[in-house]
Design an enzyme around this catalytic site. Structure first.
Site, mmCIF file in Angstrom:
data_model
loop_
_atom_site.group_PDB
_atom_site.id
_atom_site.type_symbol
_atom_site.label_atom_id
_atom_site.label_comp_id
_atom_site.label_asym_id
_atom_site.label_seq_id
_atom_site.Cartn_x
_atom_site.Cartn_y
_atom_site.Cartn_z
ATOM 1 N N ARG A 109 0.989 -1.213 0.143
ATOM 2 C CA ARG A 109 -0.204 0.035 -0.072
ATOM 3 C C ARG A 109 0.838 1.481 0.332
ATOM 4 O O ARG A 109 1.540 1.319 0.985
ATOM 5 C CB ARG A 109 -0.829 0.002 1.167
ATOM 6 C CG ARG A 109 -1.666 1.367 1.588
ATOM 7 C CD ARG A 109 -2.707 1.366 2.231
ATOM 8 N NE ARG A 109 -3.730 0.499 1.938
ATOM 9 C CZ ARG A 109 -5.079 0.603 2.313
ATOM 10 N NH1 ARG A 109 -5.215 1.197 3.604
ATOM 11 N NH2 ARG A 109 -6.264 -0.111 1.745
ATOM 12 N N HIS A 136 -7.269 0.750 -6.537
ATOM 13 C CA HIS A 136 -7.623 -0.325 -5.417
ATOM 14 C C HIS A 136 -8.162 -1.429 -5.819
ATOM 15 O O HIS A 136 -9.426 -1.741 -5.229
ATOM 16 C CB HIS A 136 -8.436 0.503 -4.215
ATOM 17 C CG HIS A 136 -8.231 0.116 -2.836
ATOM 18 N ND1 HIS A 136 -7.542 -1.205 -2.674
ATOM 19 C CD2 HIS A 136 -9.077 0.353 -1.834
ATOM 20 C CE1 HIS A 136 -7.656 -1.450 -1.281
ATOM 21 N NE2 HIS A 136 -8.797 -0.672 -0.881
ATOM 22 N N GLN A 139 -10.181 -4.105 -3.512
ATOM 23 C CA GLN A 139 -11.556 -3.703 -3.092
ATOM 24 C C GLN A 139 -12.265 -4.107 -3.872
ATOM 25 O O GLN A 139 -13.647 -4.374 -3.774
ATOM 26 C CB GLN A 139 -11.212 -2.098 -2.672
ATOM 27 C CG GLN A 139 -12.311 -1.612 -1.912
ATOM 28 C CD GLN A 139 -12.916 -2.287 -0.775
ATOM 29 O OE1 GLN A 139 -12.190 -2.120 0.184
ATOM 30 N NE2 GLN A 139 -14.081 -2.821 -0.630
ATOM 31 N N ASP A 225 -17.069 7.087 -1.747
ATOM 32 C CA ASP A 225 -16.131 6.707 -0.973
ATOM 33 C C ASP A 225 -15.854 8.137 -0.205
ATOM 34 O O ASP A 225 -16.409 9.031 -0.332
ATOM 35 C CB ASP A 225 -14.831 6.556 -1.767
ATOM 36 C CG ASP A 225 -13.710 6.140 -1.240
ATOM 37 O OD1 ASP A 225 -13.532 5.994 0.001
ATOM 38 O OD2 ASP A 225 -12.401 5.888 -1.789
ATOM 39 N N CYS A 265 -16.141 1.403 0.407
ATOM 40 C CA CYS A 265 -15.153 0.296 0.768
ATOM 41 C C CYS A 265 -14.975 0.502 2.320
ATOM 42 O O CYS A 265 -14.107 -0.324 2.725
ATOM 43 C CB CYS A 265 -14.078 0.935 -0.188
ATOM 44 S SG CYS A 265 -13.086 2.723 0.246
ATOM 45 N N ARG A 293 -13.337 -8.953 1.397
ATOM 46 C CA ARG A 293 -11.905 -8.888 1.195
ATOM 47 C C ARG A 293 -11.029 -9.811 1.518
ATOM 48 O O ARG A 293 -10.078 -10.245 0.725
ATOM 49 C CB ARG A 293 -11.271 -7.412 1.894
ATOM 50 C CG ARG A 293 -12.018 -6.007 1.625
ATOM 51 C CD ARG A 293 -11.198 -5.805 0.506
ATOM 52 N NE ARG A 293 -9.865 -5.583 0.112
ATOM 53 C CZ ARG A 293 -9.268 -4.492 0.666
ATOM 54 N NH1 ARG A 293 -9.919 -3.473 1.209
ATOM 55 N NH2 ARG A 293 -7.902 -4.618 0.794
HETATM 56 N N1 NVA Z 1 -10.038 6.333 -1.572
HETATM 57 C C1 NVA Z 1 -9.748 6.071 -0.079
HETATM 58 C C2 NVA Z 1 -10.018 4.649 0.131
HETATM 59 C C3 NVA Z 1 -9.470 3.970 1.436
HETATM 60 C C4 NVA Z 1 -9.656 2.494 1.497
HETATM 61 C C5 NVA Z 1 -8.314 6.468 0.049
HETATM 62 O O1 NVA Z 1 -7.246 6.242 -0.785
HETATM 63 O O2 NVA Z 1 -7.921 6.806 1.232
HETATM 64 N N1 CP Z 2 -11.286 -0.414 2.221
HETATM 65 C C1 CP Z 2 -9.858 -0.533 2.741
HETATM 66 O O1 CP Z 2 -8.877 -0.715 1.990
HETATM 67 O O2 CP Z 2 -9.775 -0.245 4.030
HETATM 68 P P1 CP Z 2 -8.239 0.155 4.847
HETATM 69 O O3 CP Z 2 -7.909 1.331 4.502
HETATM 70 O O4 CP Z 2 -8.716 -0.076 6.389
HETATM 71 O O5 CP Z 2 -7.426 -1.062 4.609
#
Ligand code: NVA
Ligand code: CP
Length: 310
Positions: A109, A136, A139, A225, A265, A293
């Site tokens: 990540r 992502h 997800q 989101d 998500c 997930r």
């Molecule tokens: N769009 C959000 C998704 C978090 C799971 C982010 O990137 O923070």
């Molecule tokens: N949806 C998702 O990726 O959640 P986290 O940021 O908690 O991993």
């Protein structure tokens, strides 16, 4: 094979897999989930190690990959920017060369997709995108699986995206293109999606709407989101104003199909991108979505490490 081309299968974007690979993965995830629910031991990844690298915060991604890997008999190493040399500017290419000599699979990540791509290009083992600024895929893998579980095939259906043209929106775009559904998108001005950037080949799979209510009309699934994704916190005050009308509310859900589902998500901010009555209401499947997930990622890791089973 061209020199420099890798035989290793990575999962860096949703479009890395073909439609028929998704058919396999969704079936496999169902089998793996059923076994888990029946307390049947299934440990095909004994002696395999997953390295997880987190340069941004996580709850679901961390728990789902870690629990999933242990359930499959493997083990996990967790690295963050703060407690590894990644935070002290060791080149990502060097990190990839070292880490991939010691583990069997890597989940990352991070911020820019280019960083993930650079890691994968120097990795001896499969690399999975656990979220970047751009995509992502894990997800959306879970989201489509959740849709199929509740409503059957997503092909030919309409998914409404309300909110930021972010990593989730880009991944939905790729999924619509590959899996054959239509994505209705409504974002505030200045936060639009970019189907070209996402590599969409069939322009007809996406329809853009100014008004979020119009995007939701007739939709089989409504999803949104946070207004401010990780890494964009400095823009929060500006975004709060720009996104004020992009809150999924009961009126939007009423404009969708009567049996429409709601997904998010997570983490969610009730009263911002979604009304509490929607996310906590009868059409919401967000808890199944979060749980899934783990099941889809177990199928994904099995596929990347062992290929097709059966
Ligand atoms: N769009 C959000 C998704 C978090 C799971 C982010 O990137 O923070
Ligand atoms: N949806 C998702 O990726 O959640 P986290 O940021 O908690 O991993």
């Amino acid at each position: 094979m061209k020199p420099g081309m890798s035989l290793i299968k990575h999962y860096l974007q949703f479009k890395d897999f073909r439609a028929e690979e998704y058919v396999y993965l969704f079936e496999r995830a169902l089998t793996i989930k059923r076994r888990f629910k029946n307390y049947e031991k299934y440990t095909p990844l004994v002696d395999r190690t997953l390295a997880m690298i987190f340069e941004k915060a996580s709850t679901r991604t961390r728990v789902s990959f870690e629990a999933g890997m242990y359930q499959m008999g493997g083990s996990v190493v967790n690295l963050t920017t703060g407690d590894s040399q990644l935070g002290r500017a060791e080149p990502v290419e060097d990190s990839a060369r070292v880490i991939s000599r010691m583990v069997d699979i890597v989940m990352i990540r991070t911020f820019e997709q280019t960083k993930l791509d650079a890691f994968a290009a120097n990795s001896r083992v499969p690399v999975i995108n656990g979220l970047t600024n751009e995509y992502h895929p894990c997800q959306i893998l879970a989201d489509v699986f959740t849709y199929i579980e509740h409503r059957g095939s997503i092909q030919g259906k309409v998914v409404a995206w309300v909110g930021d043209g972010n990593n989730m929106a880009n991944t939905w775009l790729q999924a619509a293109d590959i899996l054959g559904f239509t994505l209705h998108v409504s974002t505030p001005g200045g936060y639009e999606i970019d189907p070209k950037m996402a590599g969409v080949t069939n322009a007809a799979c996406v329809k853009v709407f100014k008004n979020p209510l119009d995007a939701c009309r007739g939709a089989n699934l409504v999803t949104t989101d946070v207004w401010t994704s990780m890494g964009y916190e400095a823009e929060n005050a500006v975004r709060m104003k720009a996104f004020a009308d992009w809150c999924v509310d009961r009126e939007m859900m009423a404009a969708a199909q009567p049996d429409a589902l709601f997904m998010h998500c997570l983490p969610a901010h009730r009263g911002e991108e979604v009304e509490a009555e929607v996310i906590d209401g009868p059409q919401s499947v967000v808890w199944d979505e979060a749980e899934n997930r783990m099941h889809v990622q177990k199928a994904l890791m099995e596929y990347l490490l062992l290929g097709r089973i059966g």
